[in-house]
Design a protein around this motif. Sequence first.
Motif, PDB file in Angstrom:
ATOM      1  N   SER A  34       0.844  -1.201   0.000  1.00 56.54           N
ATOM      2  CA  SER A  34       0.000   0.000   0.000  1.00 56.54           C
ATOM      3  C   SER A  34       0.871   1.239   0.000  1.00 56.54           C
ATOM      4  O   SER A  34       1.980   1.240   0.545  1.00 56.54           O
ATOM      5  N   VAL A  35       0.352   2.291  -0.616  1.00 58.31           N
ATOM      6  CA  VAL A  35       1.054   3.577  -0.613  1.00 58.31           C
ATOM      7  C   VAL A  35       1.192   4.081   0.812  1.00 58.31           C
ATOM      8  O   VAL A  35       2.242   4.609   1.215  1.00 58.31           O
ATOM      9  N   ALA A  36       0.143   3.908   1.608  1.00 58.60           N
ATOM     10  CA  ALA A  36       0.158   4.418   2.981  1.00 58.60           C
ATOM     11  C   ALA A  36       1.261   3.776   3.809  1.00 58.60           C
ATOM     12  O   ALA A  36       1.985   4.465   4.549  1.00 58.60           O
ATOM     13  N   LEU A  37       1.418   2.464   3.701  1.00 51.83           N
ATOM     14  CA  LEU A  37       2.452   1.783   4.490  1.00 51.83           C
ATOM     15  C   LEU A  37       3.843   2.120   3.970  1.00 51.83           C
ATOM     16  O   LEU A  37       4.764   2.364   4.753  1.00 51.83           O
ATOM     17  N   ALA A  40       4.628   5.511   5.210  1.00 47.70           N
ATOM     18  CA  ALA A  40       4.796   5.553   6.661  1.00 47.70           C
ATOM     19  C   ALA A  40       6.177   5.058   7.073  1.00 47.70           C
ATOM     20  O   ALA A  40       6.830   5.642   7.951  1.00 47.70           O
ATOM     21  N   VAL A  41       6.653   3.981   6.443  1.00 44.38           N
ATOM     22  CA  VAL A  41       7.980   3.467   6.778  1.00 44.38           C
ATOM     23  C   VAL A  41       9.055   4.445   6.325  1.00 44.38           C
ATOM     24  O   VAL A  41      10.019   4.716   7.054  1.00 44.38           O
ATOM     25  N   SER A  42       8.900   5.005   5.133  1.00 45.11           N
ATOM     26  CA  SER A  42       9.881   5.989   4.661  1.00 45.11           C
ATOM     27  C   SER A  42       9.883   7.236   5.544  1.00 45.11           C
ATOM     28  O   SER A  42      10.945   7.742   5.910  1.00 45.11           O
ATOM     29  N   ASP A  43       8.708   7.719   5.892  1.00 41.60           N
ATOM     30  CA  ASP A  43       8.631   8.908   6.748  1.00 41.60           C
ATOM     31  C   ASP A  43       9.222   8.645   8.128  1.00 41.60           C
ATOM     32  O   ASP A  43       9.725   9.564   8.784  1.00 41.60           O
ATOM     33  N   GLY A  44       9.170   7.374   8.555  1.00 49.35           N
ATOM     34  CA  GLY A  44       9.738   7.014   9.846  1.00 49.35           C
ATOM     35  C   GLY A  44      11.242   6.846   9.824  1.00 49.35           C
ATOM     36  O   GLY A  44      11.846   6.537  10.859  1.00 49.35           O
ATOM     37  N   GLY A  58       1.699   1.469 -16.944  1.00 52.20           N
ATOM     38  CA  GLY A  58       0.847   2.566 -16.492  1.00 52.20           C
ATOM     39  C   GLY A  58       0.597   2.511 -15.002  1.00 52.20           C
ATOM     40  O   GLY A  58       0.636   3.540 -14.303  1.00 52.20           O
ATOM     41  N   ALA A  59       0.333   1.309 -14.476  1.00 49.50           N
ATOM     42  CA  ALA A  59       0.084   1.158 -13.042  1.00 49.50           C
ATOM     43  C   ALA A  59       1.333   1.476 -12.235  1.00 49.50           C
ATOM     44  O   ALA A  59       1.254   2.045 -11.142  1.00 49.50           O
ATOM     45  N   ILE A  60       2.499   1.111 -12.772  1.00 48.77           N
ATOM     46  CA  ILE A  60       3.755   1.405 -12.074  1.00 48.77           C
ATOM     47  C   ILE A  60       3.981   2.912 -11.988  1.00 48.77           C
ATOM     48  O   ILE A  60       4.330   3.449 -10.933  1.00 48.77           O
ATOM     49  N   ARG A  61       3.767   3.605 -13.095  1.00 46.69           N
ATOM     50  CA  ARG A  61       3.971   5.066 -13.091  1.00 46.69           C
ATOM     51  C   ARG A  61       3.018   5.754 -12.118  1.00 46.69           C
ATOM     52  O   ARG A  61       3.404   6.663 -11.383  1.00 46.69           O
ATOM     53  N   LYS A  62       1.758   5.304 -12.111  1.00 44.70           N
ATOM     54  CA  LYS A  62       0.777   5.903 -11.193  1.00 44.70           C
ATOM     55  C   LYS A  62       1.145   5.619  -9.735  1.00 44.70           C
ATOM     56  O   LYS A  62       1.056   6.500  -8.870  1.00 44.70           O
ATOM     57  N   THR A  63       1.549   4.385  -9.456  1.00 42.24           N
ATOM     58  CA  THR A  63       1.911   4.015  -8.090  1.00 42.24           C
ATOM     59  C   THR A  63       3.087   4.849  -7.595  1.00 42.24           C
ATOM     60  O   THR A  63       3.075   5.367  -6.469  1.00 42.24           O
ATOM     61  N   ALA A  64       4.111   4.994  -8.441  1.00 41.91           N
ATOM     62  CA  ALA A  64       5.269   5.802  -8.043  1.00 41.91           C
ATOM     63  C   ALA A  64       4.869   7.245  -7.781  1.00 41.91           C
ATOM     64  O   ALA A  64       5.333   7.874  -6.815  1.00 41.91           O
ATOM     65  N   ALA A  65       3.987   7.777  -8.624  1.00 42.49           N
ATOM     66  CA  ALA A  65       3.525   9.152  -8.424  1.00 42.49           C
ATOM     67  C   ALA A  65       2.746   9.276  -7.127  1.00 42.49           C
ATOM     68  O   ALA A  65       2.888  10.267  -6.389  1.00 42.49           O
ATOM     69  N   ILE A  67       3.097   7.422  -4.432  1.00 45.91           N
ATOM     70  CA  ILE A  67       4.024   7.341  -3.297  1.00 45.91           C
ATOM     71  C   ILE A  67       4.735   8.672  -3.107  1.00 45.91           C
ATOM     72  O   ILE A  67       4.876   9.168  -1.976  1.00 45.91           O
ATOM     73  N   ARG A  68       5.153   9.277  -4.219  1.00 46.51           N
ATOM     74  CA  ARG A  68       5.842  10.572  -4.122  1.00 46.51           C
ATOM     75  C   ARG A  68       4.928  11.652  -3.554  1.00 46.51           C
ATOM     76  O   ARG A  68       5.394  12.571  -2.873  1.00 46.51           O
ATOM     77  N   ALA A  69       3.646  11.550  -3.846  1.00 41.43           N
ATOM     78  CA  ALA A  69       2.700  12.524  -3.293  1.00 41.43           C
ATOM     79  C   ALA A  69       2.513  12.315  -1.802  1.00 41.43           C
ATOM     80  O   ALA A  69       2.133  13.241  -1.078  1.00 41.43           O
ATOM     81  N   ALA A  70       2.800  11.090  -1.329  1.00 43.94           N
ATOM     82  CA  ALA A  70       2.588  10.764   0.081  1.00 43.94           C
ATOM     83  C   ALA A  70       3.833  10.951   0.934  1.00 43.94           C
ATOM     84  O   ALA A  70       3.730  11.109   2.153  1.00 43.94           O
TER      85      ALA A  70
END
Length: 355
Positions: A34-37, A40-44, A58-65, A67-70
């Motif tokens: 999940s993007v949230a997890l 959270a680990v990176s922010d920690g 396409g899904a990879i590019r969206k997922t990376a974007a 995560i970067r937004a989070a």
Amino acid sequence: MTQQDHSVSRPRTLQDLLGIEAPVVLGPFGGVSSVALTAAVSDGGGLGSYGLYGYDGGAIRKTAADIRAATAKPFALNLWVPTGSEATDLPEAEFDSYVRVLQPYFEELGIPLPEMPARYMPDYGEQVEATLEAAPAVVSFVFGVPASEVVEEAHRRGIRVAGTATTVDEAVALEAGGVDAVVASGMESGGHRVSFLRPAEESLVGTFALVPQVADAVSIPVIAAGGIADRRGFAAATALGAAGVQVGTAFLATRESAAAPAYRELLHSPAAGTTVLTRALSGRLARGIPNRVTAELAAPAIAPFPVQNWLTGRFRPQAAAAGNTDLMSLWAGQAARLVRHHTAADVLAELLAGS
């Protein structure tokens, strides 16, 4: 060369290498990342990771974007290297025979039987291209050594590369392939056994036998994985020569993960104390909590990978939505009884108390 010699010769800590504050890596989950997890680990201060199995470009590019937004912190994206053993051209009659084996599960969930797809997995080259374009801090690989041109292009883009080994020989092969760090994944680990030089059944080395041998055999940082869920596991791994740890199950049990609520509850229950190695859910050997599917399915009724993974993937999401743990993938490591925490921050704090 002795373990002490290796530790002296290493040019940097894992934190310096990966641009992180704490030597803790989130295990990349196929299907339940999940993007949230990850954020959270990176922010920690650790390295959040996201598993890209089944994702197209396409899904990879969206997922990376996403995560970067989070998070503005470093994160890793994970890919499966094709082994060449994938059953991608199964005859339709054989495909239908495997569907019939699984028919009771589809009927129980009220789902129509699937028809044979044009392909079972996205194109690996497309995945690599999209992942490198996304430019995460780290790209990690399982099931093999990434091609030299992939490693070189990653390095050209400033991306660190990690590989995963289940034996000393695999770790040596990964270092020779140019990766920057190796995850030493012991047989205690939850999820798939990612062996690639010998069959998974012949590569079942425990984490605390594997880590010191790998630390002696390679000069790149070693990340210990498998059976690590608290401060004691962290301390033991680093004492044996690991530069850091990779943790899956303890993070999977947190509220930030994409695991279904019933799955997370199971990870916090005594039932998580028993795990089995099975091919029933995906066609490849993986460790998880036993359920009806693992009890009822056995060779030769199990389709080869990736066919079995694709087929069970037609009903597993519906089972998860219904809270039916009998028909889900319940990947978990052997340290699941040590799971105590419900947030990523608390898991990180517990692990780092062993530093």
